[in-house]
Motif scaffolding. Structure first.
Motif, PDB file in Angstrom:
ATOM      1  N   TYR A  55       0.840  -1.185   0.000  1.00 54.30           N
ATOM      2  CA  TYR A  55       0.000   0.000   0.000  1.00 54.30           C
ATOM      3  C   TYR A  55       0.881   1.244   0.000  1.00 54.30           C
ATOM      4  O   TYR A  55       1.727   1.410   0.876  1.00 54.30           O
ATOM      5  N   ASN A  56       0.674   2.117  -0.982  1.00 54.88           N
ATOM      6  CA  ASN A  56       1.423   3.367  -1.040  1.00 54.88           C
ATOM      7  C   ASN A  56       0.894   4.381  -0.042  1.00 54.88           C
ATOM      8  O   ASN A  56       1.653   5.170   0.521  1.00 54.88           O
ATOM      9  N   SER A  57      -0.428   4.365   0.163  1.00 56.49           N
ATOM     10  CA  SER A  57      -1.067   5.328   1.055  1.00 56.49           C
ATOM     11  C   SER A  57      -2.172   4.657   1.854  1.00 56.49           C
ATOM     12  O   SER A  57      -2.706   3.619   1.453  1.00 56.49           O
ATOM     13  N   VAL A  58      -2.502   5.269   2.988  1.00 56.47           N
ATOM     14  CA  VAL A  58      -3.672   4.868   3.761  1.00 56.47           C
ATOM     15  C   VAL A  58      -4.494   6.117   4.043  1.00 56.47           C
ATOM     16  O   VAL A  58      -4.014   7.249   3.884  1.00 56.47           O
ATOM     17  N   PHE A  59      -5.741   5.905   4.470  1.00 60.42           N
ATOM     18  CA  PHE A  59      -6.673   7.011   4.640  1.00 60.42           C
ATOM     19  C   PHE A  59      -7.354   6.917   6.007  1.00 60.42           C
ATOM     20  O   PHE A  59      -7.511   5.839   6.572  1.00 60.42           O
ATOM     21  N   ARG A  60      -7.751   8.086   6.497  1.00 54.71           N
ATOM     22  CA  ARG A  60      -8.506   8.142   7.742  1.00 54.71           C
ATOM     23  C   ARG A  60      -9.549   9.243   7.609  1.00 54.71           C
ATOM     24  O   ARG A  60      -9.253  10.325   7.087  1.00 54.71           O
ATOM     25  N   ALA A  61     -10.759   8.966   8.075  1.00 56.32           N
ATOM     26  CA  ALA A  61     -11.839   9.951   8.024  1.00 56.32           C
ATOM     27  C   ALA A  61     -12.255  10.344   9.434  1.00 56.32           C
ATOM     28  O   ALA A  61     -12.093   9.582  10.389  1.00 56.32           O
ATOM     29  N   ASP A  62     -12.817  11.548   9.548  1.00 56.89           N
ATOM     30  CA  ASP A  62     -13.260  12.061  10.841  1.00 56.89           C
ATOM     31  C   ASP A  62     -14.214  13.219  10.573  1.00 56.89           C
ATOM     32  O   ASP A  62     -14.192  13.816   9.497  1.00 56.89           O
ATOM     33  N   ASN A  63     -15.036  13.524  11.551  1.00 56.51           N
ATOM     34  CA  ASN A  63     -15.898  14.702  11.432  1.00 56.51           C
ATOM     35  C   ASN A  63     -15.181  15.968  11.872  1.00 56.51           C
ATOM     36  O   ASN A  63     -15.520  17.065  11.433  1.00 56.51           O
ATOM     37  N   ASP A  64     -14.193  15.821  12.745  1.00 61.78           N
ATOM     38  CA  ASP A  64     -13.402  16.960  13.207  1.00 61.78           C
ATOM     39  C   ASP A  64     -12.017  16.447  13.588  1.00 61.78           C
ATOM     40  O   ASP A  64     -11.818  15.936  14.688  1.00 61.78           O
ATOM     41  N   PHE A  65     -11.074  16.597  12.685  1.00 65.14           N
ATOM     42  CA  PHE A  65      -9.739  16.053  12.921  1.00 65.14           C
ATOM     43  C   PHE A  65      -9.010  16.742  14.069  1.00 65.14           C
ATOM     44  O   PHE A  65      -8.081  16.175  14.644  1.00 65.14           O
ATOM     45  N   THR A 119      -7.375   3.022   6.843  1.00 68.02           N
ATOM     46  CA  THR A 119      -7.794   2.018   5.874  1.00 68.02           C
ATOM     47  C   THR A 119      -6.968   2.166   4.606  1.00 68.02           C
ATOM     48  O   THR A 119      -6.542   3.272   4.250  1.00 68.02           O
ATOM     49  N   SER A 120      -6.757   1.049   3.936  1.00 66.25           N
ATOM     50  CA  SER A 120      -5.973   1.080   2.699  1.00 66.25           C
ATOM     51  C   SER A 120      -6.821   1.453   1.490  1.00 66.25           C
ATOM     52  O   SER A 120      -6.277   1.668   0.409  1.00 66.25           O
ATOM     53  N   GLU A 203     -14.267  -9.662  11.395  1.00 67.92           N
ATOM     54  CA  GLU A 203     -14.931  -9.416  10.114  1.00 67.92           C
ATOM     55  C   GLU A 203     -14.864  -7.939   9.734  1.00 67.92           C
ATOM     56  O   GLU A 203     -14.646  -7.591   8.567  1.00 67.92           O
ATOM     57  N   ASN A 204     -15.047  -7.045  10.709  1.00 67.86           N
ATOM     58  CA  ASN A 204     -14.990  -5.610  10.428  1.00 67.86           C
ATOM     59  C   ASN A 204     -13.592  -5.173  10.010  1.00 67.86           C
ATOM     60  O   ASN A 204     -13.428  -4.298   9.148  1.00 67.86           O
ATOM     61  N   THR A 205     -12.577  -5.770  10.623  1.00 68.27           N
ATOM     62  CA  THR A 205     -11.197  -5.443  10.266  1.00 68.27           C
ATOM     63  C   THR A 205     -10.911  -5.845   8.827  1.00 68.27           C
ATOM     64  O   THR A 205     -10.262  -5.109   8.076  1.00 68.27           O
ATOM     65  N   ARG A 206     -11.405  -7.014   8.439  1.00 70.63           N
ATOM     66  CA  ARG A 206     -11.251  -7.447   7.046  1.00 70.63           C
ATOM     67  C   ARG A 206     -12.026  -6.516   6.110  1.00 70.63           C
ATOM     68  O   ARG A 206     -11.514  -6.079   5.078  1.00 70.63           O
ATOM     69  N   ARG A 207     -13.269  -6.237   6.478  1.00 71.34           N
ATOM     70  CA  ARG A 207     -14.126  -5.399   5.639  1.00 71.34           C
ATOM     71  C   ARG A 207     -13.525  -4.012   5.429  1.00 71.34           C
ATOM     72  O   ARG A 207     -13.516  -3.485   4.313  1.00 71.34           O
ATOM     73  N   ASP A 208     -13.012  -3.426   6.515  1.00 74.13           N
ATOM     74  CA  ASP A 208     -12.487  -2.063   6.451  1.00 74.13           C
ATOM     75  C   ASP A 208     -11.048  -1.998   5.958  1.00 74.13           C
ATOM     76  O   ASP A 208     -10.500  -0.910   5.828  1.00 74.13           O
ATOM     77  N   LYS A 209     -10.438  -3.175   5.722  1.00 75.13           N
ATOM     78  CA  LYS A 209      -9.042  -3.221   5.281  1.00 75.13           C
ATOM     79  C   LYS A 209      -8.180  -2.328   6.187  1.00 75.13           C
ATOM     80  O   LYS A 209      -7.413  -1.480   5.732  1.00 75.13           O
ATOM     81  N   GLU A 210      -8.328  -2.592   7.471  1.00 78.16           N
ATOM     82  CA  GLU A 210      -7.730  -1.724   8.482  1.00 78.16           C
ATOM     83  C   GLU A 210      -6.228  -1.934   8.630  1.00 78.16           C
ATOM     84  O   GLU A 210      -5.730  -3.057   8.628  1.00 78.16           O
TER      85      GLU A 210
END
Length: 229
Positions: A55-65, A119-120, A203-210
């Motif tokens: 993976y070259n990059s990963v991502f993270r989302a938030d409502n207020d970083f 997440t990837s 299962e969530n870890t797999r789903r979210d590709k964490e």
């Protein structure tokens, strides 16, 4: 990442609570055995396939970083989380924390977590907030290898391994409990609940590709935040 492992099993749990201890034992054994056989066929392939991923990059989302906390699902308390500081560095809830990987994934002792969930896959991050940042994983790993950054990148295979070890411990504890003549029903229910949470977490870890990052991510490896539509 926000998690509620029991949300997807609430209806099932209501039905479960009506069963006798003997019926619960039979149902749990049947479910766990079925799940084991279902996953066995692809387990080795998944492990090998992940080992080859890059993976070259990963991502993270938030409502207020920039907020250090987020509301709990009940809205009554605030839960510590990773955040951006005034310099734009990504800081875990507690950079020197001692919470385990399993505790972090299950939202236990989050105030003591040194981990940052990412997440990837860019699209997955939209589930978890209105803003998104991108972390250059290649450059971060290079800096870590050179000793320039004190951090660690933890792949999905290790996360799942930790969760499975915790799951196996709970299963063993359940097996020991039910061998007693007069075991605690309350303890029995808690163990079943823990097993369900861990199964869902895997299962969530797999789903979210964490992918987890342990430690502080300097701002030079971060792009964003950007608003998501």
């Amino acid at each position: 990442f926000l998690r509620n492992p029991l949300a997807e099993t609430r209806t099932w749990w209501d039905q479960w609570s009506r069963l006798t201890p003997e019926q619960r034992l039979q149902a749990a054994a049947s479910t766990l055995l079925s799940a084991a056989f279902h996953r066995l066929g692809g387990a080795i392939k998944r492990t090998v396939r992940f080992a080859k991923r890059h993976y070259n990059s990963v991502f993270r989302a938030d409502n207020d970083f920039y907020s250090k906390t987020r509301p709990s699902q009940s809205g009554k308390t605030e839960i510590p989380k990773a955040h951006l500081d005034e310099m734009g560095n990504l800081i875990p809830a507690n950079p020197n924390g001692r919470a385990s990987i399993t505790e972090h994934i299950l939202n236990i002792n989050k105030h003591d977590s040194p981990y940052i969930s990412t997440t990837s896959e860019q699209g997955i991050s939209k589930r978890y907030g209105k803003q998104r940042i991108q972390i250059d994983l290649d450059k971060l790993q290079e800096a870590i290898s050179k000793g320039e950054v004190q951090a660690e990148i933890i792949g999905q295979d290790r996360i799942i391994q930790e969760l499975k070890q915790s799951l196996e411990m709970k299963k063993q504890e359940l097996n020991q409990l039910i061998q007693r003549e007069n075991y605690s029903k309350r303890r029995y229910d808690k163990l079943i609940e823990s097993i369900i949470k861990l199964e869902n977490a895997i299962e969530n870890t797999r789903r979210d590709k964490e992918i987890l990052i342990k430690g502080i991510v300097p701002n030079r490896f971060i792009s964003g935040p950007e608003n998501l539509n």
